[in-house]
Design an enzyme around this catalytic site. Structure first.
Site, PDB file in Angstrom:
ATOM      1  CE  LYS A 103      56.197  52.912  52.423  1.00  0.00           C
ATOM      2  NZ  LYS A 103      56.329  51.595  53.054  1.00  0.00           N
ATOM      3  CB  SER A 140      52.779  53.506  53.464  1.00  0.00           C
ATOM      4  OG  SER A 140      52.483  52.298  54.111  1.00  0.00           O
ATOM      5  CB  THR A 143      44.672  48.337  51.527  1.00  0.00           C
ATOM      6  OG1 THR A 143      46.003  48.590  51.986  1.00  0.00           O
ATOM      7  CG2 THR A 143      44.721  47.624  50.190  1.00  0.00           C
ATOM      8  CE  LYS A 179      50.287  48.529  44.624  1.00  0.00           C
ATOM      9  NZ  LYS A 179      50.252  47.680  45.836  1.00  0.00           N
ATOM     10  CG  ASN A 237      44.017  45.494  56.640  1.00  0.00           C
ATOM     11  OD1 ASN A 237      43.947  46.316  55.740  1.00  0.00           O
ATOM     12  ND2 ASN A 237      44.009  45.839  57.911  1.00  0.00           N
ATOM     13  CE  LYS A 270      54.243  43.257  48.222  1.00  0.00           C
ATOM     14  NZ  LYS A 270      53.278  44.290  47.894  1.00  0.00           N
TER      15      LYS A 270
HETATM   16  N1  GLU Z   1      51.761  45.886  50.845  1.00  0.00           N
HETATM   17  C1  GLU Z   1      50.977  46.991  50.421  1.00  0.00           C
HETATM   18  C2  GLU Z   1      50.911  47.034  48.912  1.00  0.00           C
HETATM   19  O1  GLU Z   1      51.043  46.024  48.263  1.00  0.00           O
HETATM   20  C3  GLU Z   1      51.428  48.303  51.045  1.00  0.00           C
HETATM   21  C4  GLU Z   1      52.823  48.716  50.744  1.00  0.00           C
HETATM   22  C5  GLU Z   1      53.284  49.925  51.549  1.00  0.00           C
HETATM   23  O2  GLU Z   1      52.498  50.455  52.308  1.00  0.00           O
HETATM   24  O3  GLU Z   1      54.434  50.291  51.386  1.00  0.00           O
HETATM   25  O4  GLU Z   1      50.621  48.035  48.329  1.00  0.00           O
END
Ligand code: GLU
Length: 429
Positions: A69, A357, A189, A93, A220, A105
């Site tokens: 993810k 998410s 976030t 995370k 954001n 990513k």
């Molecule tokens: N891009 C966000 C992060 O760095 C969200 C990632 C997601 O929702 O999968 O955590």
């Protein structure tokens, strides 16, 4: 200034913190190597009829805890090294907040502000076209990141559905509500970071209404954390975007700053060309100056590597809430810690986004649509529980919050590896 390799910097932390966690070195060795990475060339027909090529990436870093993810970033500085680092941080995370996901990513090396909305749509769609077999609802689930948004996620999902001749809203999160997005994903976030900040304030015994806050980055994450903290009674005395920053001792009204930015956005379509510098009366400061202001709480909410060994000594905040991924380089950790600055690390502070998410994915898979109250309650529960666990271990073992967060994540990953049995011990594919 960034170090030569963001990924190496991420590895330095994993290696040193793995020692603290007392984890089987073979498991840690496994975490030093990304599972797979795709590098692709993306041909896009531009509005003037020419064909341009962009570099795209997707890294599935580790899938021991579940499908991978992580977001997709559109930025001129995107490169393989950065994508790997960000994917590693996603792995940590998801483990810190206890989600059933591994880390990934992706990104495209592009300045999205220079593209028309149609060019941006074609670029987003071709990215999914080449990655359609790499991602998937049970395999790898993209989401928004720097300079991508729900509209882009909607295009990506539509492209995936067209290619696979299916309807798979669970292949991507952060979608528009109309396409199966979750209520509350837009500010998740910022809200997660806000909840962490409240927890910290409470633990430290500070008085919310006496606190001054500086936020670097007005995307954001930065906008929503600033808005929520202001609503709760903090004074947001400084804020910046990529063009520069503004400072006012009396604090800013975040909503009107944001509205000003939105107006200039409409001129150009999807992206905002306006700068906070153009909107209200202020004292101008640079992004660098913002980091060293005499404030109570500093929130880096832009890009990685902004606090280094060169400026760490000048940071005067009492606490740092990392909404950006990797804003403090590992070389600056000791300096910041020795100054007694409390750091709520990125792998906890910005986990609200991926947590909602996850809620979106759960809703898509079960055909449900949660109310905003349910999203907020569940997010609060998860973030508060994760913060408490990280805080308690830090207190118990005299560690920093970053050390404690990593130790917990690494232990969780390590237990999952052990629970998997011996197959991976004999087969490395
Ligand atoms: N891009 C966000 C992060 O760095 C969200 C990632 C997601 O929702 O999968 O955590």
């Amino acid at each position: 200034m960034k170090t030569a390799s963001t990924f190496n910097d991420a590895l330095v932390r994993v290696k040193s913190l793995a020692e603290l966690a007392n984890i089987n070195p073979e498991i840690i060795e496994g975490l030093l190597h990304p599972k797979e990475i795709m590098m692709v060339s993306l041909p896009v027909r531009m509005d003037d009829g020419s064909q341009q090529y962009f570099s795209g990436y997707r890294c599935r870093y580790n899938s021991i805890l579940g499908p991978t993810k992580g977001g997709v970033r559109f930025h001129p500085n995107v490169n393989e090294d950065e994508v790997k680092a960000l994917a590693l941080w996603m792995t940590i995370k998801c483990a810190v907040v206890g989600l059933p996901f591994g880390g990934a990513k992706g990104g495209i090396t592009v300045n999205p502000k220079a593209l028309s909305p149609m060019e941006l749509e074609r670029l987003s769609r071709v990215y999914i076209r080449v990655l359609a077999d790499f991602i998937g609802p049970h395999r790898d689930i993209p989401a928004p990141d720097v300079y991508t948004n729900s509209r882009i996620m909607g295009w990506m999902m539509a492209e995936y559905d067209a290619i696979k001749r299916t309807h798979a809203p669970d292949v991507i999160t952060g979608k528009p509500i109309e396409l199966g997005g979750s209520l509350g994903r837009d500010d998740a976030t910022g809200r997660g970071a806000y909840l962490c900040t409240l927890e910290l304030i409470n633990k430290m015994g500070w008085n919310l209404t006496e606190l001054s806050v500086a936020v670097q980055g007005f995307g954001n994450g930065g906008y929503h954390v600033a808005r929520l903290l202001q609503q709760a009674g903090c004074k947001i005395v400084a804020i910046s975007d990529s063009q520069g920053g503004i400072y006012s001792e009396d604090g800013f009204d975040i909503e009107s700053l944001w509205q000003g930015k939105q107006q200039s956005k409409q001129v150009k379509g999807v992206y905002c060309h306006g700068s906070v510098c153009e909107i209200v009366k202020h004292e101008r400061i640079s992004n660098e100056e913002l980091l060293t202001l005499d404030v109570d709480i500093l929130i880096p909410a832009a890009l990685e590597g902004v606090i280094t060994k060169n400026n760490a000594n000048k940071v005067r905040a009492k606490a740092i809430i990392e909404i950006a991924n990797g804003p403090i380089l590992s070389e600056a950790d000791d300096i910041i810690n020795n100054k007694g600055i409390k750091v709520v690390p990125d792998v906890l502070a910005n986990a609200g986004g991926v947590t909602v998410s996850y809620f979106e994915w759960v809703q898509n898979r079960s055909g449900q649509a949660w109310t905003i109250e349910k999203v907020h309650t569940q997010l609060k529960e998860r973030m508060t529980a994760a913060f408490e666990k990280v805080w308690d271990l830090a207190e118990k073992e005299q560690r920093t919050l970053r050390e404690s967060a990593y130790v917990q994540a690494l232990r969780r990953i390590s237990s999952a590896v052990e629970a998997h049995g011996t197959r991976d011990y004999f087969n490395h594919n």
